[in-house]
Design an enzyme around this catalytic site. Structure first.
Site, short mmCIF file in Angstrom:
data_model
loop_
_atom_site.label_atom_id
_atom_site.label_comp_id
_atom_site.label_asym_id
_atom_site.label_seq_id
_atom_site.Cartn_x
_atom_site.Cartn_y
_atom_site.Cartn_z
N CYS A 133 31.58 43.49 43.90
CA CYS A 133 32.57 43.94 42.93
C CYS A 133 32.18 43.40 41.54
CB CYS A 133 33.95 43.47 43.39
SG CYS A 133 35.35 43.98 42.40
N ASP A 146 32.85 55.71 46.17
CA ASP A 146 33.39 54.69 45.27
C ASP A 146 33.75 55.33 43.93
OD1 ASP A 146 33.90 52.54 43.61
OD2 ASP A 146 32.19 51.36 44.31
N HIS A 161 34.54 51.56 47.42
CA HIS A 161 34.41 50.26 46.77
C HIS A 161 34.97 49.19 47.70
CE1 HIS A 161 33.70 48.00 43.04
NE2 HIS A 161 34.74 47.27 43.39
#
Length: 269
Positions: A149, A205, A240
């Site tokens: 991330c 994502d 994600h």
């Protein structure tokens, strides 16, 4: 065939000093490597002789801080026989941040992310690397950086440091648009990366759309046309956060592939 033995580990909080600010980190290492024993990796050079490399992993967290899942990642590396240090990225605004995965926690983490500066992150990364080398008594320590991330974005910064041998940036968003604290996009730092670098993202994502993936892949191709050192890997159906089994976005197949890439790079079973 012999059955692999998983090393027992010893994990604890520690304060890494020596830089602009103290870093409250999670330190995890195999019990067998306490004291003067440090994990080594044997490689063959061109002459066929064997050369040992002491190594460690530096783990960079999501916007949720050095939470239980990030600590478990460091512990997992240690269980493979490789010491690992999980360091904070918000040492100046939230040095003990430890959040869960709710919407309110995400908003809180993003506030701290927006307060970061690239030069401060780099200074903290260098502090952590210097601490690892001192602690493990290994001035030539082989450093692998693994980030997720926002930690994936920070891994792009870490990869520019000459001390870093290899880096894995998992779903590091925003590198095409900008840099922490402002300035040219982080993607433009790619020519400064001298080690091996792998960026990984899920094709579902929304934070790394197709246009970003195309820009990243094009930059990697320019910097390393044969793809021997720099590479981008995509996972169909993954969103994600696909590596994190504490999140709804966890994707078992993609996560297993991600861990296999990490194990292969570290030379562990």
């Amino acid at each position: 065939m012999p059955v692999p033995v998983t090393p027992e580990i010893e994990s604890r909080w520690c304060v890494v000093d020596g830089g602009p600010v103290p870093l409250r980190c999670w330190w995890s290492l195999p019990k067998s490597l306490r004291g003067d024993k440090v994990m080594t990796r044997r490689n063959s050079n061109q002459s066929g002789t064997r050369k040992e490399h002491k190594r460690a992993v530096l783990v960079l967290p999501e916007v949720f801080g050095v939470n239980a899942w990030v600590r478990s990642v460091a512990d997992r590396f240690a269980s493979m026989g490789v010491p690992a240090l999980a360091m904070p990225l918000f040492a100046r605004t939230a040095p003990q941040l430890d959040l869960g995965y709710g919407e309110m926690q995400l908003a809180q983490g993003r506030e701290h992310k927006n307060a970061t500066q690239a030069d401060e992150l780099l200074a903290d990364l260098q502090t952590a690397i210097a601490w690892l080398r001192r602690t493990l008594e290994a001035p030539n320590l082989e450093i692998t950086v693994v980030g997720f991330c926002f930690g994936g974005h920070a891994t792009w910064l870490a990869a520019t440091l000459p001390e870093v041998a290899r880096s894995f940036a998992f779903y590091g968003a925003g590198v095409v648009q900008g840099r922490p604290g402002g300035g040219a996009p982080t993607l433009e730092l790619l020519p400064q990366v001298t080690g091996a670098f792998t960026c990984l993202f899920g094709l579902d994502d929304p934070l790394i759309p197709a246009s970003d993936r195309a820009a990243i892949e094009a930059a990697l191709q320019v910097a390393d046309p044969e793809g021997r050192r720099l590479r981008a890997i995509s996972f169909a159906g993954a969103d994600h956060g696909f590596m994190c089994d504490a999140r709804a976005a966890f994707h078992d197949k993609a996560a297993s592939a991600g861990w296999r890439l990490l194990k292969d790079a570290l030379g562990v079973a």
